[in-house]
Design a protein around this motif. Structure first.
Motif, short mmCIF file in Angstrom:
data_model
loop_
_atom_site.label_atom_id
_atom_site.label_comp_id
_atom_site.label_asym_id
_atom_site.label_seq_id
_atom_site.Cartn_x
_atom_site.Cartn_y
_atom_site.Cartn_z
N GLY A 117 0.79 -1.24 0.00
CA GLY A 117 0.00 0.00 0.00
C GLY A 117 0.82 1.28 0.00
N LEU A 118 2.15 1.16 0.15
CA LEU A 118 2.97 2.38 0.04
C LEU A 118 3.63 2.50 -1.33
N GLY A 119 3.37 1.54 -2.20
CA GLY A 119 3.95 1.59 -3.55
C GLY A 119 3.19 2.55 -4.46
N PHE A 120 3.60 2.57 -5.71
CA PHE A 120 3.04 3.53 -6.67
C PHE A 120 1.51 3.37 -6.80
N ILE A 121 1.07 2.21 -7.23
CA ILE A 121 -0.38 2.05 -7.45
C ILE A 121 -1.09 1.88 -6.10
N GLY A 122 -0.43 1.18 -5.17
CA GLY A 122 -1.04 0.95 -3.85
C GLY A 122 -1.37 2.25 -3.14
N SER A 123 -0.44 3.20 -3.14
CA SER A 123 -0.67 4.45 -2.39
C SER A 123 -1.82 5.25 -3.00
N HIS A 124 -1.88 5.29 -4.32
CA HIS A 124 -3.00 6.01 -4.95
C HIS A 124 -4.33 5.31 -4.66
N THR A 125 -4.29 3.99 -4.59
CA THR A 125 -5.52 3.25 -4.29
C THR A 125 -5.97 3.50 -2.86
N VAL A 126 -5.01 3.60 -1.94
CA VAL A 126 -5.36 3.92 -0.54
C VAL A 126 -6.15 5.24 -0.51
N VAL A 127 -5.67 6.25 -1.22
CA VAL A 127 -6.36 7.55 -1.23
C VAL A 127 -7.80 7.39 -1.73
N ALA A 165 -13.59 7.08 -0.73
CA ALA A 165 -14.89 6.43 -0.97
C ALA A 165 -15.50 5.89 0.32
N GLY A 166 -14.82 6.14 1.46
CA GLY A 166 -15.42 5.78 2.76
C GLY A 166 -14.97 4.45 3.33
N HIS A 167 -13.95 3.83 2.74
CA HIS A 167 -13.49 2.53 3.27
C HIS A 167 -12.41 2.74 4.34
N GLU A 168 -12.26 1.71 5.18
CA GLU A 168 -11.21 1.73 6.19
C GLU A 168 -10.05 0.90 5.65
N VAL A 169 -8.84 1.46 5.72
CA VAL A 169 -7.71 0.82 5.07
C VAL A 169 -6.60 0.51 6.08
N VAL A 170 -6.03 -0.68 5.97
CA VAL A 170 -4.83 -1.04 6.74
C VAL A 170 -3.76 -1.42 5.72
N ILE A 171 -2.59 -0.81 5.86
CA ILE A 171 -1.53 -1.02 4.87
C ILE A 171 -0.50 -2.01 5.41
N LEU A 172 -0.11 -2.95 4.55
CA LEU A 172 1.03 -3.82 4.81
C LEU A 172 2.05 -3.54 3.72
N ASP A 173 3.30 -3.31 4.09
CA ASP A 173 4.33 -3.06 3.08
C ASP A 173 5.67 -3.41 3.72
N ASN A 174 6.57 -4.01 2.93
CA ASN A 174 7.89 -4.34 3.50
C ASN A 174 8.93 -3.27 3.16
N LEU A 175 8.52 -2.21 2.48
CA LEU A 175 9.38 -1.06 2.13
C LEU A 175 10.54 -1.45 1.22
N SER A 176 10.44 -2.60 0.54
CA SER A 176 11.56 -3.01 -0.31
C SER A 176 11.67 -2.11 -1.55
N ASN A 177 10.56 -1.57 -2.02
CA ASN A 177 10.63 -0.65 -3.16
C ASN A 177 9.70 0.54 -2.93
N SER A 178 9.62 0.95 -1.67
CA SER A 178 8.79 2.11 -1.33
C SER A 178 9.42 2.79 -0.13
N ARG A 179 8.93 3.99 0.20
CA ARG A 179 9.52 4.75 1.29
C ARG A 179 8.49 5.02 2.37
N ILE A 180 8.97 5.05 3.60
CA ILE A 180 8.07 5.28 4.73
C ILE A 180 7.47 6.69 4.68
N GLU A 181 8.18 7.63 4.01
CA GLU A 181 7.67 9.01 3.89
C GLU A 181 6.31 9.04 3.17
N VAL A 182 6.06 8.02 2.36
CA VAL A 182 4.77 7.98 1.65
C VAL A 182 3.61 8.04 2.65
#
Ligand code: UD1
Length: 334
Positions: free
Chosen positions: A8-18, A23-40
């Motif tokens: 959920g912190l990757g390119f498509i994942g982060s935009h999908t979280v938004v 749209a009113g959903h509750e989201v929990v993100i799992l990410d190992n940060l191997s190709n994403s940054r915590i700053e996201v």
């Protein structure tokens, strides 16, 4: 719905979280940060107004994933997490098969053990390989993949189909993406791969901000109007909205496979020219030899997404180029 978003912190994942949160959903993100940054995560907070619940966890570690399922009662999962560099997958096939397929199996075990039945899976139009014809429908042969990365997508699709047979109460939607580009209009999230990118738009962004001198356009004598390859570029925000529709309509069917594309082919040269037109002449290019494995043209038939998901892409190539550059300008990567 309460949804687990893997990757959920990757390119498509982060935009999908938004889009899910909007749209009113509750989201929990799992990410190992191997190709994403915590700053996201901080940037997501700036967009949606709060920091989404986040677990730094790896799908390869089933104990970690189980713990997340024990702490949360999910209605469904949107599964993005996976390695995605085509060239690297050719050099390290075992890592790709182990990580992408093994991680998906661990996730599916946890879902099964906790009675979570709904999953939207991030697949790719690369399962079509060299298409027999364009536009490509979902019924086109999908076992013609030309690289290990793409084969992991194909195999995971097959595993999901078997899961649907084993448990017809499951609800599975496989989304086959064409070429996602662009960024959120705020410029706060976008595509920011580690290292030198392989894909076209991240490379254009790199040339535009001066980190690379020139774009190499691979091949100018393809059988296309301007000789460069044709792709179906789709704005990542449109793509993200497709996931919202997919999860909201998932009850209708045990197994659904849907292309997410615009249905419109754009050549590599047209994309570069549009980028320069919209953002000022920032991208110099030269023609270079063809890249092995590239198909001359592929673009989607997006009809099924329209009829079954009530979704279609709205944003233009201009929007994609403007937003991609807006993100790059806003981000310090030097
Ligand atoms: C690639 C993968 C696909 C994957 C997708 C998203 C292959 C064969 N396909 O799609 O499996 O799902 O990325 O990760 O690798 N180009 C240039 N110069 C560059 C970079 C690219 O001219 O520096 C051209 C390519 O030759 C191609 C087009 O741009 O014609 C798009 O390339 P790319 O962004 O890598 O996407 P695909 O190859 O379509």
């Amino acid at each position: 719905m309460k949804l687990l978003v893997t990757g959920g912190l990757g390119f498509i994942g982060s935009h999908t979280v938004v889009e899910l949160v909007e749209a009113g959903h509750e989201v929990v993100i799992l990410d190992n940060l191997s190709n994403s940054r915590i700053e996201v995560l901080d940037n997501l907070e700036k967009i949606i107004g709060f920091k989404p619940k986040f677990y730094k966890a790896d799908l390869m570690n089933i104990a970690e994933v189980r713990a997340i399922f024990e702490e949360n009662e999910f209605d469904g999962v949107i599964h993005f997490a996976g390695l995605k560099a085509v060239g690297e997958s050719v050099e390290k096939p075992l890592e790709y098969y182990e990580n992408n397929i093994g991680g998906s199996i661990n996730l599916l075990y946890c879902m099964r053990d906790h009675g979570v039945k709904k999953i939207v899976f991030s697949s790719s139009a690369c399962v079509y390989g060299v298409p027999e014809q364009n536009p490509i429908t979902e019924d086109s042969p999908s076992n013609q993949v030309t690289n290990p990365y793409g084969r992991t997508k194909f195999f995971i699709e097959e595993i999901l189909k078997d899961c649907a047979i084993a448990d017809p109460t499951m609800k599975i939607t496989i989304l086959r993406y064409f070429n996602p580009v662009g960024a959120h209009h705020t410029g706060l999230i976008g595509e920011d791969p580690n290292g030198i990118p392989n894909n076209l738009m991240p490379f254009i962004q790199r040339v535009a901000d001066g980190r690379s001198d020139k774009l190499k356009i691979f091949g100018n004598d393809y059988p296309t109007p301007d000789g460069t390859c044709i792709r179906d570029f789709i704005h990542v925000v449109d793509l993200a909205k497709g996931h919202v529709k997919a999860i909201e309509k998932i009850e209708d069917k045990t197994l659904r496979i849907v292309n997410l594309g615009t249905g419109k082919g754009t050549s590599v040269l047209e994309l570069v020219d549009t980028f320069n037109k919209v953002n000022g002449d920032l991208v110099k290019y030269e023609f270079a030899p063809k890249r092995a494995g590239d198909v001359p043209a592929n673009f989607a038939n997006p009809e099924r997404a329209k009829t079954e998901l009530d979704w279609e892409a709205h944003l233009t190539i201009e929007d994609m180029c403007r937003d991609a550059w807006n993100f790059t300008k806003n981000t310090d990567k030097k």
